[in-house]
Write a protein that holds these residues in place. Structure first.
Motif, PDB file in Angstrom:
ATOM      1  N   GLN A   1     -39.358  20.283  -0.548  1.00 30.18           N
ATOM      2  CA  GLN A   1     -37.898  20.177  -0.645  1.00 30.18           C
ATOM      3  C   GLN A   1     -37.289  21.566  -0.518  1.00 30.18           C
ATOM      4  O   GLN A   1     -37.849  22.534  -1.027  1.00 30.18           O
ATOM      5  N   VAL A   2     -36.156  21.628   0.156  1.00 26.77           N
ATOM      6  CA  VAL A   2     -35.404  22.879   0.274  1.00 26.77           C
ATOM      7  C   VAL A   2     -33.914  22.553   0.278  1.00 26.77           C
ATOM      8  O   VAL A   2     -33.524  21.406   0.500  1.00 26.77           O
ATOM      9  N   THR A   3     -33.094  23.553   0.050  1.00 23.96           N
ATOM     10  CA  THR A   3     -31.656  23.345   0.138  1.00 23.96           C
ATOM     11  C   THR A   3     -31.240  23.393   1.600  1.00 23.96           C
ATOM     12  O   THR A   3     -31.864  24.099   2.401  1.00 23.96           O
ATOM     13  N   PRO A   4     -30.221  22.660   1.994  1.00 18.05           N
ATOM     14  CA  PRO A   4     -29.788  22.625   3.395  1.00 18.05           C
ATOM     15  C   PRO A   4     -29.435  23.994   3.973  1.00 18.05           C
ATOM     16  O   PRO A   4     -29.662  24.239   5.153  1.00 18.05           O
ATOM     17  N   ASP A   5     -28.917  24.897   3.137  1.00 18.36           N
ATOM     18  CA  ASP A   5     -28.539  26.213   3.665  1.00 18.36           C
ATOM     19  C   ASP A   5     -29.736  27.090   4.010  1.00 18.36           C
ATOM     20  O   ASP A   5     -29.593  28.123   4.646  1.00 18.36           O
ATOM     21  N   GLU A   6     -30.947  26.674   3.619  1.00 14.39           N
ATOM     22  CA  GLU A   6     -32.164  27.407   3.950  1.00 14.39           C
ATOM     23  C   GLU A   6     -32.760  26.965   5.297  1.00 14.39           C
ATOM     24  O   GLU A   6     -33.751  27.537   5.738  1.00 14.39           O
ATOM     25  N   LEU A   7     -32.157  25.960   5.916  1.00 18.18           N
ATOM     26  CA  LEU A   7     -32.730  25.370   7.126  1.00 18.18           C
ATOM     27  C   LEU A   7     -31.854  25.609   8.348  1.00 18.18           C
ATOM     28  O   LEU A   7     -30.646  25.741   8.241  1.00 18.18           O
ATOM     29  N   PRO A   8     -32.478  25.606   9.541  1.00 11.25           N
ATOM     30  CA  PRO A   8     -31.695  25.742  10.774  1.00 11.25           C
ATOM     31  C   PRO A   8     -30.986  24.436  11.110  1.00 11.25           C
ATOM     32  O   PRO A   8     -31.189  23.414  10.441  1.00 11.25           O
ATOM     33  N   GLU A   9     -30.179  24.448  12.163  1.00 16.01           N
ATOM     34  CA  GLU A   9     -29.511  23.230  12.620  1.00 16.01           C
ATOM     35  C   GLU A   9     -30.559  22.190  13.013  1.00 16.01           C
ATOM     36  O   GLU A   9     -31.700  22.520  13.340  1.00 16.01           O
ATOM     37  N   THR A  10     -30.157  20.931  13.030  1.00 17.01           N
ATOM     38  CA  THR A  10     -31.098  19.835  13.277  1.00 17.01           C
ATOM     39  C   THR A  10     -31.750  19.890  14.652  1.00 17.01           C
ATOM     40  O   THR A  10     -32.843  19.377  14.837  1.00 17.01           O
ATOM     41  N   THR A  11     -31.108  20.532  15.638  1.00 16.33           N
ATOM     42  CA  THR A  11     -31.681  20.604  16.986  1.00 16.33           C
ATOM     43  C   THR A  11     -32.516  21.867  17.207  1.00 16.33           C
ATOM     44  O   THR A  11     -33.189  21.989  18.224  1.00 16.33           O
ATOM     45  N   ALA A  12     -32.495  22.795  16.255  1.00 11.88           N
ATOM     46  CA  ALA A  12     -33.261  24.037  16.377  1.00 11.88           C
ATOM     47  C   ALA A  12     -34.746  23.774  16.121  1.00 11.88           C
ATOM     48  O   ALA A  12     -35.118  22.829  15.425  1.00 11.88           O
TER      49      ALA A  12
END
Length: 59
Positions: free
Chosen positions: A18-29
């Motif tokens: 699990q991670v927070t959304p701000d730690e992840l790239p855009e869904t298409t990246a």
């Protein structure tokens, strides 16, 4: 304040985390599994449709 997390699942090695959304790239990246280093679009790592929607809204 409750922090929102997104559940991820690697489609290759089945690692879950699990991670927070701000730690992840855009869904298409492109995203790389921290366990097996598999490379796929970020959207392919979201565990559920709800996690994908959360990522799109808050990421």
């Amino acid at each position: 304040m409750v922090e929102t997390t997104v559940q991820l699942l690697c489609p290759e090695c089945t690692k879950e985390w699990q991670v927070t959304p701000d730690e992840l790239p855009e869904t298409t990246a492109m995203f790389h599994c921290p366990n097996c280093h598999a490379s796929r679009r970020m959207s392919e790592f979201t565990r559920t449709d709800r996690d994908l929607r959360t990522l799109k809204q808050l990421g």
